[in-house]
Design a protein around this motif. Sequence first.
Motif, short mmCIF file in Angstrom:
data_model
loop_
_atom_site.label_atom_id
_atom_site.label_comp_id
_atom_site.label_asym_id
_atom_site.label_seq_id
_atom_site.Cartn_x
_atom_site.Cartn_y
_atom_site.Cartn_z
N PRO A 12 0.84 -1.21 0.00
CA PRO A 12 0.00 0.00 0.00
C PRO A 12 0.87 1.25 0.00
N GLY A 13 0.53 2.19 -0.85
CA GLY A 13 1.27 3.43 -0.92
C GLY A 13 2.42 3.44 -1.90
N GLU A 14 2.68 2.33 -2.60
CA GLU A 14 3.71 2.30 -3.64
C GLU A 14 3.08 2.65 -4.97
N TRP A 15 3.67 3.59 -5.67
CA TRP A 15 3.16 4.03 -6.96
C TRP A 15 4.22 3.82 -8.03
N PHE A 16 3.78 3.46 -9.21
CA PHE A 16 4.67 3.20 -10.33
C PHE A 16 4.14 3.90 -11.58
N TYR A 17 5.05 4.19 -12.52
CA TYR A 17 4.64 4.69 -13.82
C TYR A 17 4.93 3.59 -14.83
N CYS A 18 3.90 3.10 -15.50
CA CYS A 18 4.04 2.02 -16.48
C CYS A 18 4.41 2.63 -17.83
N LEU A 19 5.56 2.23 -18.35
CA LEU A 19 6.04 2.72 -19.64
C LEU A 19 5.26 2.11 -20.80
N GLU A 20 4.75 0.93 -20.61
CA GLU A 20 3.98 0.23 -21.65
C GLU A 20 2.60 0.86 -21.85
N HIS A 21 1.91 1.09 -20.74
CA HIS A 21 0.53 1.61 -20.79
C HIS A 21 0.45 3.13 -20.62
N LYS A 22 1.61 3.74 -20.28
CA LYS A 22 1.70 5.19 -20.09
C LYS A 22 0.68 5.69 -19.06
N LYS A 23 0.69 5.00 -17.89
CA LYS A 23 -0.23 5.40 -16.83
C LYS A 23 0.38 5.09 -15.47
N GLU A 25 0.20 3.47 -11.78
CA GLU A 25 -0.42 2.29 -11.18
C GLU A 25 -0.03 2.22 -9.71
N GLU A 26 -0.97 1.80 -8.88
CA GLU A 26 -0.65 1.56 -7.47
C GLU A 26 -0.25 0.11 -7.35
N GLY A 27 0.95 -0.11 -6.84
CA GLY A 27 1.47 -1.46 -6.78
C GLY A 27 1.99 -1.89 -8.13
N PRO A 28 2.91 -2.83 -8.17
CA PRO A 28 3.47 -3.25 -9.45
C PRO A 28 2.50 -4.15 -10.23
N GLU A 29 1.80 -3.57 -11.18
CA GLU A 29 0.89 -4.35 -12.00
C GLU A 29 1.60 -4.93 -13.22
N CYS A 30 2.60 -4.21 -13.72
CA CYS A 30 3.31 -4.61 -14.92
C CYS A 30 4.72 -5.06 -14.55
N PRO A 31 5.40 -5.79 -15.46
CA PRO A 31 6.77 -6.25 -15.18
C PRO A 31 7.72 -5.08 -14.90
N ALA A 32 8.75 -5.34 -14.12
CA ALA A 32 9.71 -4.32 -13.73
C ALA A 32 10.36 -3.65 -14.93
N LYS A 33 10.57 -4.39 -16.01
CA LYS A 33 11.21 -3.83 -17.19
C LYS A 33 10.36 -2.75 -17.85
N ASP A 34 9.08 -2.69 -17.52
CA ASP A 34 8.14 -1.75 -18.14
C ASP A 34 7.70 -0.63 -17.21
N ARG A 35 8.42 -0.40 -16.11
CA ARG A 35 7.93 0.62 -15.18
C ARG A 35 9.05 1.36 -14.49
N PHE A 36 8.73 2.56 -14.02
CA PHE A 36 9.58 3.36 -13.15
C PHE A 36 8.94 3.32 -11.77
N GLY A 37 9.76 3.33 -10.74
CA GLY A 37 9.23 3.37 -9.39
C GLY A 37 9.94 2.38 -8.50
N PRO A 38 9.53 2.27 -7.27
CA PRO A 38 8.33 2.84 -6.68
C PRO A 38 8.52 4.30 -6.25
N GLN A 44 4.21 12.02 -7.69
CA GLN A 44 5.59 11.75 -8.11
C GLN A 44 5.61 10.79 -9.30
N ALA A 45 4.78 9.77 -9.26
CA ALA A 45 4.71 8.82 -10.37
C ALA A 45 4.20 9.47 -11.65
N GLN A 46 3.27 10.41 -11.51
CA GLN A 46 2.72 11.11 -12.68
C GLN A 46 3.79 11.92 -13.39
N HIS A 47 4.79 12.38 -12.66
CA HIS A 47 5.84 13.21 -13.24
C HIS A 47 7.11 12.42 -13.53
#
Length: 80
Positions: A12-23, A25-38, A44-47
């Motif tokens: 709870p409280g971890e946010w990621f930016y998904c490079l694949e879906h360009k959105k 996400e709370e919690g790692p929904e996509c593989p690590a290779k496709d995201r920035f964060g936490p 912070q994730a939006q920027h």
Amino acid sequence: MALFKKRTAGKPGEWFYCLEHKKVEEGPECPAKDRFGPYTTRQQAQHAMERAAERNLEWETDPKWHDKGKDDARPGEEGA
């Protein structure tokens, strides 16, 4: 025994930016290779992409990251 456990749900409280879906996400929904964060906040994730662009510009213009001689070579010669 696995060396690394695969986390299927984020904390709870971890946010990621998904490079694949360009959105964001709370919690790692996509593989690590496709995201920035936490990130600690959604904002912070939006920027994330803006911050990455700023850092890239800093690194590209930092003289410590450029080899001397490579760009200084005369036409037809290879850099040192």
